[in-house]
Design a protein around this motif. Sequence first.
Motif, mmCIF file in Angstrom:
data_model
loop_
_atom_site.group_PDB
_atom_site.id
_atom_site.type_symbol
_atom_site.label_atom_id
_atom_site.label_comp_id
_atom_site.label_asym_id
_atom_site.label_seq_id
_atom_site.Cartn_x
_atom_site.Cartn_y
_atom_site.Cartn_z
ATOM 1 N N GLY A 277 10.044 13.112 -7.479
ATOM 2 C CA GLY A 277 8.688 13.209 -6.945
ATOM 3 C C GLY A 277 8.600 13.153 -5.440
ATOM 4 N N SER A 278 9.583 12.545 -4.792
ATOM 5 C CA SER A 278 9.554 12.505 -3.328
ATOM 6 C C SER A 278 10.032 13.826 -2.753
ATOM 7 C CB SER A 278 10.438 11.372 -2.804
ATOM 8 O OG SER A 278 10.540 11.439 -1.388
ATOM 9 N N GLN A 279 9.318 14.340 -1.758
ATOM 10 C CA GLN A 279 9.714 15.571 -1.079
ATOM 11 C C GLN A 279 10.314 15.294 0.298
ATOM 12 O OE1 GLN A 279 6.529 18.467 -1.088
ATOM 13 N NE2 GLN A 279 6.145 18.222 -3.279
ATOM 14 N N LEU A 280 10.529 14.017 0.586
ATOM 15 C CA LEU A 280 11.145 13.660 1.862
ATOM 16 C C LEU A 280 12.647 13.865 1.749
ATOM 17 C CD1 LEU A 280 10.634 12.475 4.685
ATOM 18 C CD2 LEU A 280 10.988 10.202 3.705
ATOM 19 N N VAL B 254 0.850 -1.187 0.000
ATOM 20 C CA VAL B 254 0.000 0.000 0.000
ATOM 21 C C VAL B 254 0.890 1.242 0.000
ATOM 22 C CG1 VAL B 254 -1.840 1.226 1.217
ATOM 23 C CG2 VAL B 254 -1.758 -1.283 1.295
ATOM 24 N N ALA B 255 1.000 1.901 -1.157
ATOM 25 C CA ALA B 255 1.938 3.024 -1.293
ATOM 26 C C ALA B 255 3.255 2.645 -0.640
ATOM 27 C CB ALA B 255 1.366 4.295 -0.671
ATOM 28 N N ALA B 256 3.794 1.510 -1.085
ATOM 29 C CA ALA B 256 4.875 0.871 -0.346
ATOM 30 C C ALA B 256 6.064 0.530 -1.225
ATOM 31 C CB ALA B 256 4.357 -0.403 0.313
ATOM 32 N N PHE B 257 7.186 0.323 -0.573
ATOM 33 C CA PHE B 257 8.368 -0.206 -1.236
ATOM 34 C C PHE B 257 8.186 -1.704 -1.485
ATOM 35 C CE2 PHE B 257 10.086 3.530 0.982
ATOM 36 C CZ PHE B 257 10.713 4.167 -0.083
ATOM 37 N N ILE B 258 8.607 -2.146 -2.673
ATOM 38 C CA ILE B 258 8.617 -3.575 -3.005
ATOM 39 C C ILE B 258 10.048 -3.907 -3.417
ATOM 40 C CG2 ILE B 258 7.480 -5.422 -4.285
ATOM 41 C CD1 ILE B 258 5.266 -3.479 -5.013
ATOM 42 N N PRO B 259 10.937 -4.029 -2.466
ATOM 43 C CA PRO B 259 12.358 -4.181 -2.802
ATOM 44 C C PRO B 259 12.712 -5.616 -3.180
ATOM 45 C CG PRO B 259 12.070 -4.195 -0.432
ATOM 46 C CD PRO B 259 10.703 -3.969 -1.022
ATOM 47 N N ALA C 268 8.083 8.473 -4.386
ATOM 48 C CA ALA C 268 7.751 8.928 -5.731
ATOM 49 C C ALA C 268 6.749 7.960 -6.367
ATOM 50 C CB ALA C 268 9.014 8.993 -6.585
ATOM 51 N N PRO C 269 5.622 8.461 -6.870
ATOM 52 C CA PRO C 269 4.651 7.578 -7.524
ATOM 53 C C PRO C 269 5.270 6.732 -8.641
ATOM 54 C CG PRO C 269 3.671 9.727 -7.153
ATOM 55 C CD PRO C 269 5.124 9.852 -6.807
ATOM 56 N N ALA C 270 6.215 7.320 -9.374
ATOM 57 C CA ALA C 270 6.877 6.554 -10.432
ATOM 58 C C ALA C 270 7.657 5.379 -9.853
ATOM 59 C CB ALA C 270 7.811 7.460 -11.231
ATOM 60 N N ALA C 271 8.213 5.543 -8.662
ATOM 61 C CA ALA C 271 8.927 4.449 -8.007
ATOM 62 C C ALA C 271 7.950 3.351 -7.593
ATOM 63 C CB ALA C 271 9.685 4.972 -6.787
ATOM 64 N N GLU C 272 6.802 3.755 -7.047
ATOM 65 C CA GLU C 272 5.783 2.769 -6.660
ATOM 66 C C GLU C 272 5.334 1.953 -7.867
ATOM 67 O OE1 GLU C 272 2.525 4.465 -4.465
ATOM 68 O OE2 GLU C 272 3.860 5.746 -3.287
ATOM 69 N N GLU C 273 5.086 2.646 -8.969
ATOM 70 C CA GLU C 273 4.608 1.951 -10.164
ATOM 71 C C GLU C 273 5.700 1.051 -10.741
ATOM 72 O OE1 GLU C 273 1.999 2.907 -14.174
ATOM 73 O OE2 GLU C 273 2.692 4.548 -12.882
ATOM 74 N N PHE C 274 6.931 1.531 -10.769
ATOM 75 C CA PHE C 274 8.045 0.718 -11.262
ATOM 76 C C PHE C 274 8.178 -0.569 -10.457
ATOM 77 C CE2 PHE C 274 12.466 -0.375 -10.124
ATOM 78 C CZ PHE C 274 12.890 -0.927 -11.333
ATOM 79 N N MET C 275 8.174 -0.455 -9.139
ATOM 80 C CA MET C 275 8.345 -1.643 -8.302
ATOM 81 C C MET C 275 7.171 -2.604 -8.453
ATOM 82 S SD MET C 275 10.038 -0.078 -4.795
ATOM 83 C CE MET C 275 8.952 1.360 -4.657
ATOM 84 N N ALA C 276 5.953 -2.062 -8.556
ATOM 85 C CA ALA C 276 4.771 -2.916 -8.696
ATOM 86 C C ALA C 276 4.788 -3.669 -10.022
ATOM 87 C CB ALA C 276 3.509 -2.067 -8.590
ATOM 88 N N GLU D 102 0.891 -11.053 -5.590
ATOM 89 C CA GLU D 102 1.202 -9.724 -5.072
ATOM 90 C C GLU D 102 0.221 -8.694 -5.623
ATOM 91 O OE1 GLU D 102 5.370 -8.582 -4.981
ATOM 92 O OE2 GLU D 102 5.948 -10.662 -5.340
ATOM 93 N N TYR D 103 -0.140 -7.756 -4.760
ATOM 94 C CA TYR D 103 -1.046 -6.668 -5.111
ATOM 95 C C TYR D 103 -0.390 -5.367 -4.675
ATOM 96 C CZ TYR D 103 -4.450 -10.439 -5.539
ATOM 97 O OH TYR D 103 -5.100 -11.589 -5.911
ATOM 98 N N ALA D 104 -0.596 -4.312 -5.446
ATOM 99 C CA ALA D 104 0.005 -3.019 -5.096
ATOM 100 C C ALA D 104 -0.999 -1.899 -5.335
ATOM 101 C CB ALA D 104 1.259 -2.771 -5.928
ATOM 102 N N ILE D 105 -1.090 -1.004 -4.367
ATOM 103 C CA ILE D 105 -1.883 0.216 -4.526
ATOM 104 C C ILE D 105 -0.891 1.367 -4.690
ATOM 105 C CG2 ILE D 105 -3.689 1.679 -3.588
ATOM 106 C CD1 ILE D 105 -4.558 -0.594 -1.807
ATOM 107 N N VAL D 106 -0.968 2.027 -5.824
ATOM 108 C CA VAL D 106 -0.079 3.147 -6.128
ATOM 109 C C VAL D 106 -0.812 4.452 -5.825
ATOM 110 C CG1 VAL D 106 1.132 4.369 -7.973
ATOM 111 C CG2 VAL D 106 1.178 1.855 -7.889
#
Length: 263
Positions: free
Chosen positions: A140-143, A120-125, A220-228, A208-212
């Motif tokens: 995209g990340s502001q952290l 869920v808006a998560a890292f999938i390493p 970064a949303p692009a990172a979430e989508e890439f990993m998913a 596996e399921y992913a919510i982006v």
Amino acid sequence: MKIRSIALALAATAALSLGTVSTASAAPAAQQAAKPTIVLLHGAFEDASAWSKVTQRLQHDGYPVVAPAVPLRGPVPDRDAVKGAVEAIKGPKILVGHSYGGAIVTELASGPDVKALVYVAAFIPREGETVGDLNAQFPGSQLGPDTSHTVESPDGPELFVNTDKFRQVIAADVTAAEAAVGAAGQRPILASAFTDKVTTTAPDSIREYAIVATQDRAIAPAAEEFMAERAHAAITKVRSAHDLPVSHPQTVAAVIEKAATAS
């Protein structure tokens, strides 16, 4: 009198037969009603209360739920801290991770009776990767240093999101008052947790399921989508900030239940 006795005997036999059929059919029904346990692992800067709204929905729908506290010390220490509680759960389970919690889900994926993983808006390493490097690959990340700070602790520097930036980075979809509560109660994560390597890759045999979160400013949303996509996960996109379990609990619960009921 004889006719009455025969009628009573027939009635008793019929009642016994009906009772036997009812008992026999109840067992398969009870087995069909059994549902997997949902294990919810929170991310950085939060605790298990972040899952409260999701937990309520899952429990309402009859799912057993366990939401352990994650120490936020690093992928391996955190895996070891919750592993015993997770493996003690009898029967099938669905592991769900939010944000950094996705790294812990991945570390636990090979455990007994794990049937599906939900990110869920998560890292999938993958093995050998760090969550920090994964997030830095995409804009995209502001952290970062402008929105967070560290404080010293016995374990090393711990990272906090600045109170005045918490809503911007984490909780843009809730009211300012709700975001202020989240900022006040945030739990720090060791800075080294972002640079410690993950030691395993989730098995291909586990669904596996992913919510982006397409408006995420922490990952970064692009990172979430890439990993998913790399994980071949079933992807659900939500126009949301990072705190999906708080701001979109119904959607999150629905994806978890989909994972739990898929054959």
